[in-house]
Design a protein around this motif. Sequence first.
Motif: not given
Length: 711
Positions: A43-57, A78-82, A205-206, A229-235
């Motif tokens: 699973x490809x995570x979202x990367x936001x706020x310095x973290x890779x997020x894998x949960x609840x998306x 995974x897709x980023x929430x508002x 935002x790819x 934190x500098x480059x964030x990945x937000x699908x």
Amino acid sequence: GGSYFTNKYKGESDTDFVLEPNRQWANEIRKKWMKKNGDKVEITPIVIGGKEIYEDRKSVTVIDKSQLDKNIVCGEYLQASPEDLILAVDTAKEDKDGWREMSNKQRAKILAKAANNVRSRRGDLIGVAAAEVGKVFTETDVEVSEAIDFIEFYSHSATYFEEYQNMKFKPRGVGVVVPPWNFPIAIPLGGVASTLASGNSCIIKPASVAALCTYEFCKCFWDAGVSKNTLQFAPCSGSVAGEYLIKDQGVDFVILTGGEDTAYSMLNSRSDLFLTAETGGKDATIVTAMADRDQAIKNVIHSAFSNSGQKCSATSLLILEKEVYEDKSFQEALVDAAKSLHVGSVWDFDNKIGTLATQPTGDLKSAIESLQEGEYWALEPEFVDGNPYILKPAIRWGVKDGNFCHMTELFGPVLSVMCAENLSHAIELVNKTGYGLTSGIESLDIREVEIWKESIQAGNLYINRGTTGAIVLRQPFGGMGKSAIGAGRKVGTYNYITQFVEFQETQYPLVDEKRRSPYISLVKKLQQYQVEEKEIEKLQYAVNSYLENYENEFSLEKDHFRLRGEDNIFRYIPLDKVVIRVSDDDGVFEVLSRIFAAKISQVTICVSVDKNESLYYLIQQLQEELFEDKDTLVKQTDEVFSQELANYERVIYSDTKKVPKIVFQQSAKSAIFITRMKPMMEGRIELLNYFKEQAISHSYHRYGNLGIRGI
């Protein structure tokens, strides 16, 4: 300027797949990236706020379109929430890892590592693009080269401007990159590279169809030392991005490559948005009776059908001069060549064309399902083995002036053929579309080529060669007209990163103070009007610098590479009409510098004043000597002024902070660009506000023979 470029910046080479070791390497890529039933995908995570997020998306499953019948999953993301997007903007603003504070040298060091990571992971980038968007290996290979070029070149550009002793620059802040899916590696990576090289933090935002590709190259930056934190990945979906990224005042600029409607909806939701957008095209190649017809067919087939015709630079209109249009053998050869292209699974290396990124819908669907009066299929559209993603090349003959397929951009392998009475009629048909991205001509008559060159409205011109495959600095890319929204600076030129930084002058520009010009004597005359000495001095330096830069940069046609057999010219074209709006608290330098800059650039101007009586009076006094016939000086309220914006190619204020809301709102309706930099004395930067940029690539050899040039 020749030697400067070759010493410090060198383009990356593509892979030669004829060589046996490279073919074995291609097999290894296929083994790794071509999934089979039952293969587990990460699973490809979202990367936001310095973290890779894998949960609840919410997750999106990616199907391998080449193996549709087997229903094979090649990835999941995974897709980023508002809430994620709000956090992303806050993180980017905070810049806790200090990317914006670093020196250019420090950033360049990290970006050089990122470029090396892209080099060493070329195979993975080719593999992920094949699996996710169905792009054949050879098409992605050149994209990877371009991606490496972007990283290296934008770092080099920052150094280029740093060498100016009289100014320094700082990043604007937070950049959001919104790329397309048709070049899933080069375009998004170029957006990230230009944002980071100019010192900004970046949120990407790819495109939903190419999220795995984006994640794959983001790792190249993170592993090189660019922080998460500098480059964030937000699908996320376009609508969520529109609401929580684009509208957020914490975002300082947006780089968009996509549809015109997307650009307009962004400006509609936030009229003061600093948007730089490349918005597609309806690109044409003209073939005259003086063309080498076999060569024309070869070039057109490649330009129209590579990557299933999904390039924004693809030739989707073929305009034939009457004699060629009526030449039955030309039509037969063209159809034959298109039929001979192997179309099918991206994993079968015999295939030149892989899958579409999405099933045909909207305009493409109606184009392949219906014909207008007088049109017929010289080559009918057909899907391979019933796979709705694999469409064979189609050629539509007899398209009339103003027809659906003349005026509408189609992202697919459909070539529309029109007949023109002569060259000037053909040019008229091309310009009528209103787009202006790429344009091609096939003619061996140099007089025809010259006429075409001076009257076709497009950012990238191609003569006797394909109309796709622009290369950094060699053919910097970007359009005009409906194909460009924003400042219109081309990607892959030195000027591109100037959009994402703020310059500050630290001393007077270096100029030849002995220069004589009517403009300089006019500046000296200002003493009669009680203008402060300081303002006059600044204007003298400015006018000198504008004249010098006009002579050495903006009035020249430059070829940085001087290749044998191919000219690659970069040139500036003055804007048609610019309006200089005088704010009530503007001073003499803020307004006159811009009038002088426009006049030295040979641009027609309107100077629009509301209540600034003293400047209105001063300009009136200089009008006779400074203005040409078409230049005007008018008095207008903000309401009247805002109603007239659509008459101009550019609006110039001395400071964006002085632009009233009503003007931003009206400018957004017709996407008229409002200049975002304060007036400068340094002509190399100031004069950028008065020009469009054009790249011309002319292949003047025939089958290796240099003709008259070889003598």
